[in-house]
Every structure is written in C-alpha cells, then in structure tokens.
Motif scaffolding. Sequence first.
Motif, PDB file in Angstrom:
ATOM      1  N   GLY A  14      48.669  19.945  57.173  1.00 18.16           N
ATOM      2  CA  GLY A  14      48.071  20.903  56.256  1.00 18.16           C
ATOM      3  C   GLY A  14      48.093  20.420  54.819  1.00 18.16           C
ATOM      4  N   SER A  15      47.852  21.341  53.899  1.00 16.35           N
ATOM      5  CA  SER A  15      47.746  20.998  52.482  1.00 16.35           C
ATOM      6  C   SER A  15      49.115  20.982  51.804  1.00 16.35           C
ATOM      7  CB  SER A  15      46.850  22.014  51.768  1.00 16.35           C
ATOM      8  OG  SER A  15      46.808  21.757  50.389  1.00 16.35           O
ATOM      9  N   SER A  16      49.265  20.046  50.858  1.00 13.71           N
ATOM     10  CA  SER A  16      50.500  19.977  50.053  1.00 13.71           C
ATOM     11  C   SER A  16      50.255  20.480  48.633  1.00 13.71           C
ATOM     12  CB  SER A  16      51.012  18.530  50.007  1.00 13.71           C
ATOM     13  OG  SER A  16      50.042  17.673  49.436  1.00 13.71           O
ATOM     14  N   HIS A  17      49.064  21.075  48.403  1.00 10.76           N
ATOM     15  CA  HIS A  17      48.702  21.559  47.067  1.00 10.76           C
ATOM     16  C   HIS A  17      49.194  22.991  46.868  1.00 10.76           C
ATOM     17  CE1 HIS A  17      45.919  23.477  44.112  1.00 10.76           C
ATOM     18  NE2 HIS A  17      46.184  22.350  43.463  1.00 10.76           N
ATOM     19  N   ILE A  18      49.897  23.226  45.773  1.00 11.93           N
ATOM     20  CA  ILE A  18      50.381  24.577  45.452  1.00 11.93           C
ATOM     21  C   ILE A  18      49.209  25.424  44.948  1.00 11.93           C
ATOM     22  CG2 ILE A  18      51.904  25.930  43.978  1.00 11.93           C
ATOM     23  CD1 ILE A  18      53.804  23.544  43.947  1.00 11.93           C
ATOM     24  N   ALA A  19      48.968  26.549  45.599  1.00 14.47           N
ATOM     25  CA  ALA A  19      47.836  27.408  45.254  1.00 14.47           C
ATOM     26  C   ALA A  19      48.130  28.236  44.007  1.00 14.47           C
ATOM     27  CB  ALA A  19      47.502  28.334  46.419  1.00 14.47           C
ATOM     28  N   SER A  20      47.095  28.518  43.236  1.00 19.67           N
ATOM     29  CA  SER A  20      47.243  29.445  42.112  1.00 19.67           C
ATOM     30  C   SER A  20      47.335  30.870  42.662  1.00 19.67           C
ATOM     31  CB  SER A  20      46.053  29.320  41.157  1.00 19.67           C
ATOM     32  OG  SER A  20      44.848  29.646  41.813  1.00 19.67           O
ATOM     33  N   ARG A  21      47.910  31.771  41.871  1.00 17.83           N
ATOM     34  CA  ARG A  21      48.181  33.128  42.364  1.00 17.83           C
ATOM     35  C   ARG A  21      47.099  34.106  41.935  1.00 17.83           C
ATOM     36  NH1 ARG A  21      54.800  33.688  42.002  1.00 17.83           N
ATOM     37  NH2 ARG A  21      55.253  31.728  43.104  1.00 17.83           N
ATOM     38  N   ASN A  22      45.899  33.884  42.453  1.00 16.18           N
ATOM     39  CA  ASN A  22      44.779  34.766  42.159  1.00 16.18           C
ATOM     40  C   ASN A  22      44.529  35.787  43.265  1.00 16.18           C
ATOM     41  OD1 ASN A  22      44.175  32.071  40.660  1.00 16.18           O
ATOM     42  ND2 ASN A  22      42.850  33.548  39.674  1.00 16.18           N
ATOM     43  N   PHE A  23      44.487  35.313  44.498  1.00 14.02           N
ATOM     44  CA  PHE A  23      44.064  36.155  45.617  1.00 14.02           C
ATOM     45  C   PHE A  23      45.109  36.204  46.729  1.00 14.02           C
ATOM     46  CE2 PHE A  23      39.646  34.062  44.795  1.00 14.02           C
ATOM     47  CZ  PHE A  23      39.436  34.855  43.690  1.00 14.02           C
ATOM     48  N   ILE A  24      45.123  37.331  47.441  1.00 17.75           N
ATOM     49  CA  ILE A  24      45.600  37.384  48.823  1.00 17.75           C
ATOM     50  C   ILE A  24      44.320  37.570  49.630  1.00 17.75           C
ATOM     51  CG2 ILE A  24      46.917  38.647  50.554  1.00 17.75           C
ATOM     52  CD1 ILE A  24      48.701  37.306  48.496  1.00 17.75           C
ATOM     53  N   ASP A 124      38.828  43.859  46.612  1.00 17.84           N
ATOM     54  CA  ASP A 124      37.420  43.501  46.416  1.00 17.84           C
ATOM     55  C   ASP A 124      36.797  44.109  45.161  1.00 17.84           C
ATOM     56  OD1 ASP A 124      37.557  41.996  48.671  1.00 17.84           O
ATOM     57  OD2 ASP A 124      36.274  43.263  49.909  1.00 17.84           O
ATOM     58  N   THR A 125      37.567  44.138  44.071  1.00 19.62           N
ATOM     59  CA  THR A 125      37.000  44.582  42.798  1.00 19.62           C
ATOM     60  C   THR A 125      36.334  43.386  42.115  1.00 19.62           C
ATOM     61  OG1 THR A 125      38.995  44.077  41.534  1.00 19.62           O
ATOM     62  CG2 THR A 125      38.863  46.264  42.566  1.00 19.62           C
ATOM     63  N   SER A 126      35.747  43.614  40.951  1.00 20.15           N
ATOM     64  CA  SER A 126      35.087  42.534  40.217  1.00 20.15           C
ATOM     65  C   SER A 126      36.078  41.595  39.534  1.00 20.15           C
ATOM     66  CB  SER A 126      34.135  43.116  39.166  1.00 20.15           C
ATOM     67  OG  SER A 126      34.847  43.943  38.255  1.00 20.15           O
ATOM     68  N   SER A 127      37.350  41.985  39.517  1.00 24.33           N
ATOM     69  CA  SER A 127      38.381  41.166  38.892  1.00 24.33           C
ATOM     70  C   SER A 127      38.559  39.841  39.620  1.00 24.33           C
ATOM     71  CB  SER A 127      39.714  41.928  38.888  1.00 24.33           C
ATOM     72  OG  SER A 127      40.770  41.086  38.456  1.00 24.33           O
ATOM     73  N   LYS A 128      38.978  38.816  38.882  1.00 22.30           N
ATOM     74  CA  LYS A 128      39.232  37.508  39.475  1.00 22.30           C
ATOM     75  C   LYS A 128      40.625  37.432  40.100  1.00 22.30           C
ATOM     76  CE  LYS A 128      36.071  34.972  36.451  1.00 22.30           C
ATOM     77  NZ  LYS A 128      35.932  33.878  35.453  1.00 22.30           N
ATOM     78  N   LYS A 129      41.314  38.563  40.137  1.00 30.98           N
ATOM     79  CA  LYS A 129      42.606  38.620  40.807  1.00 30.98           C
ATOM     80  C   LYS A 129      42.673  39.859  41.685  1.00 30.98           C
ATOM     81  CE  LYS A 129      45.390  35.927  37.568  1.00 30.98           C
ATOM     82  NZ  LYS A 129      46.669  35.820  36.843  1.00 30.98           N
ATOM     83  N   GLY A 130      43.449  39.756  42.765  1.00 30.09           N
ATOM     84  CA  GLY A 130      43.614  40.898  43.646  1.00 30.09           C
ATOM     85  C   GLY A 130      43.541  40.498  45.101  1.00 30.09           C
ATOM     86  N   THR A 133      38.704  40.101  50.532  1.00 30.95           N
ATOM     87  CA  THR A 133      38.296  39.763  51.894  1.00 30.95           C
ATOM     88  C   THR A 133      37.555  38.425  51.884  1.00 30.95           C
ATOM     89  OG1 THR A 133      36.204  40.955  51.640  1.00 30.95           O
ATOM     90  CG2 THR A 133      38.070  42.188  52.561  1.00 30.95           C
ATOM     91  N   HIS A 134      37.479  37.808  53.055  1.00 32.80           N
ATOM     92  CA  HIS A 134      36.679  36.570  53.173  1.00 32.80           C
ATOM     93  C   HIS A 134      35.231  36.871  52.772  1.00 32.80           C
ATOM     94  CE1 HIS A 134      36.045  32.681  55.743  1.00 32.80           C
ATOM     95  NE2 HIS A 134      35.450  32.617  54.574  1.00 32.80           N
ATOM     96  N   ASN A 135      34.763  38.049  53.133  1.00 30.66           N
ATOM     97  CA  ASN A 135      33.417  38.481  52.767  1.00 30.66           C
ATOM     98  C   ASN A 135      33.225  38.455  51.245  1.00 30.66           C
ATOM     99  OD1 ASN A 135      30.804  40.069  53.471  1.00 30.66           O
ATOM    100  ND2 ASN A 135      31.818  41.387  52.000  1.00 30.66           N
ATOM    101  N   TRP A 136      34.217  38.940  50.500  1.00 29.02           N
ATOM    102  CA  TRP A 136      34.110  39.014  49.031  1.00 29.02           C
ATOM    103  C   TRP A 136      34.065  37.629  48.412  1.00 29.02           C
ATOM    104  CZ3 TRP A 136      36.482  37.370  44.632  1.00 29.02           C
ATOM    105  CH2 TRP A 136      36.178  38.028  43.437  1.00 29.02           C
ATOM    106  N   VAL A 137      34.927  36.699  48.837  1.00 28.47           N
ATOM    107  CA  VAL A 137      34.944  35.377  48.202  1.00 28.47           C
ATOM    108  C   VAL A 137      33.643  34.621  48.479  1.00 28.47           C
ATOM    109  CG1 VAL A 137      37.448  35.193  48.166  1.00 28.47           C
ATOM    110  CG2 VAL A 137      36.213  34.252  50.112  1.00 28.47           C
ATOM    111  N   VAL A 138      33.017  34.899  49.630  1.00 25.71           N
ATOM    112  CA  VAL A 138      31.718  34.286  49.924  1.00 25.71           C
ATOM    113  C   VAL A 138      30.645  34.849  48.986  1.00 25.71           C
ATOM    114  CG1 VAL A 138      29.855  34.127  51.625  1.00 25.71           C
ATOM    115  CG2 VAL A 138      32.216  33.740  52.331  1.00 25.71           C
TER     116      VAL A 138
END
Length: 335
Positions: A14-24, A124-130, A133-138
């Motif tokens: 898998g990935s060894s890159h630490i993700a930023s804390r924007n989304f669950i 799934d608000t307009s905010s860049k954090k929160g 859903t997979h649907n929203w990021v698409v």
Amino acid sequence: MKINKKYALANNEGSSHIASRNFIIAHSTATPNGEAWAVAHNMKSTINSAETYVQFIVDDKSIYQVGEPGYDAWGAGSPANSMSPVQIELCEFDDKKRAIKAYQNYIELIRQMADKYGITKELDTSSKKGVKTHNWVVKNGYSNTNHVDPYQYLPKIGISKSQFAHYVKYGFSKTSKPKEKKKEVKKSVTVDVHPVVKWDVARVFVVTNKKGCNLYSDESLTKPIRTLANSSTWKVITENNGALKLGKDQFVDGRAGFTKSNPIAFNSKLGGRVKIIKKGTHALYEPKANSKKAYSLEYGKIYRFKGRNGRFLFLENSYKGKQVCVTGNNAYIIL
C-alpha cells in the motif's frame, strides 16, 4: 466494536504517504451480501494487481482493517486519496435487519474517525473539509473515478441523503430525529464513452450494465467474488477464452460493457487529448523528472498533445517559442 486486523496490509504494502486531514470518505462495496472479512481478504490478496483498498470495511457483526489509518488508501481516486486519512466501506445486504445494523456500525465508525482526525462531521457540504461520499469527491473534482457510492445503495434500505447527513452529524440520539426532505428523483448514471487512462495502459473495460457486472475469480466465469459498479473503468491485462482478465484471478464477461484500446501506449508519435488529474501540475521545459517548470496547468482542464517521450507528453502549444511537455503521471489520455 473491536477492529479485526487479520487482513491488514504489511509495512511494504500500500501507500507510505501520510494523508492530509481534509476528508473522511464514505463508500459502499457494491458487493451484494459480501461480508466484511471477504471484502477485506479480497483487497489484501489483490493489492499488487487491483491496487484498490480502503482502511476499514464494516458489516453488521465486524469491522476489518486493510489500510493503515492516517495514510493514503487507494479507494477514491486522485487527489481524494491523499486528502483522506480514513476511507470506510459499508457492506451491502439484502436482509434489512443486517443492512441496518451494518449501517449503524458504519455511522459510529465514521464519527469516531472524524473525531480522531479533527474532521468536521458535516456530510457532503461545499466545504473542502468534512465527511464526504465517494459520489461527492467525484462530482466536485477530487477524483478521477466516476463512482456514485454509497447513494446507489442507501435508498434501498430506506436511508435518504438527509437522514445520512443527520446521523453522521448527530449519531443515533433518541432525542433527535432527522427532518425529511422531499423525495429526490433518481437520476440514471451516464456512461462516458471516452474513458480517461494513464498513458501506458493499453486497453480498458468500461462497465455499462445498469446494475454493474460480476467480477469472477475464474476465466470460466462461474465464481463471482464482487460487483463492479456501472460506468467504472478497469485496466485489461489480457483476454482468455472470451473472458477479460483485469488482475490476478479477476475476470469479467466482456458483454457487460465495452473495451477501448489506447494506441498512445504503443505509438509515441500519436497525439490526442489529455486531462490534468492532479492539482499543482506544471508544463515542463524538458521530458525529465527534474526539468524546470514552465507554467501551471489547470486542474481538470483538457489540453492537446502531439506525441510523447516515455511518459512525458508534448503539449501542442509552445511556450515562449519553446516546446513544453507534461508528465503522464499527472495528465491522463482521453480515449
């Protein structure tokens, strides 16, 4: 609920890159009646071929971990993967009792992980954090995939978008009930006949069945293991006895969609169109990794190119009288 790590990835997987804390990021499996252990086992066993996994899979009885929380997972596409320390899959069941219990466990884990990583529980608000859903990021340009989960599934078990948002925010408080919005008209998923692929992918398969198509573990197409979502795109490795091979012990019936070839993978002199799939991408003066940057390329925009040198695609328009290029890792071919 205790997290089962039987199928957790090893340190070198898998990935060894630490993700930023924007989304669950909230998913659903699109695998009818597939339990968490089975989905986790499949992600673990195909990590080097399918290259698809999330951190957690939840059903009515258990939670299985695959990816390491806090790091990128490969479940939502780019750049969403690097913006989410946790991605969670909800198992889908025909049995209403199992489905609701799995959903309750899913909500609790989403809320727990949002608190752990300091992410707001707004869905799934307009905010860049929160919580997204997979649907929203698409739909909002944070993914190079075209999935709609979990909204293809939740209405089947009586959960509307407004209910989902309410429970993500408040949990299952007895004193708070969600306000229902008017019933939404379900829109059909439009299949794009021009899939977007990496420069070296020779052939892809696009699912066109409305209900998705079965992925099988044998080329005789008798042992289904999960369902591939409608309009999703998959790399084709080869074709055996009429079955399309997508990875190790992974086959589909070609009648469930269409295939499209990428001549750019074989002919470096051919041109075409590319889409910028990663933010912060630049045009380069030379076709090499340490080249000086010429100018910024707009994320999500389509550019024309006129051939390539390895993975570097030469853009059709010159810059200050000089030919410039873009790396094929950040710009995908439109077929």
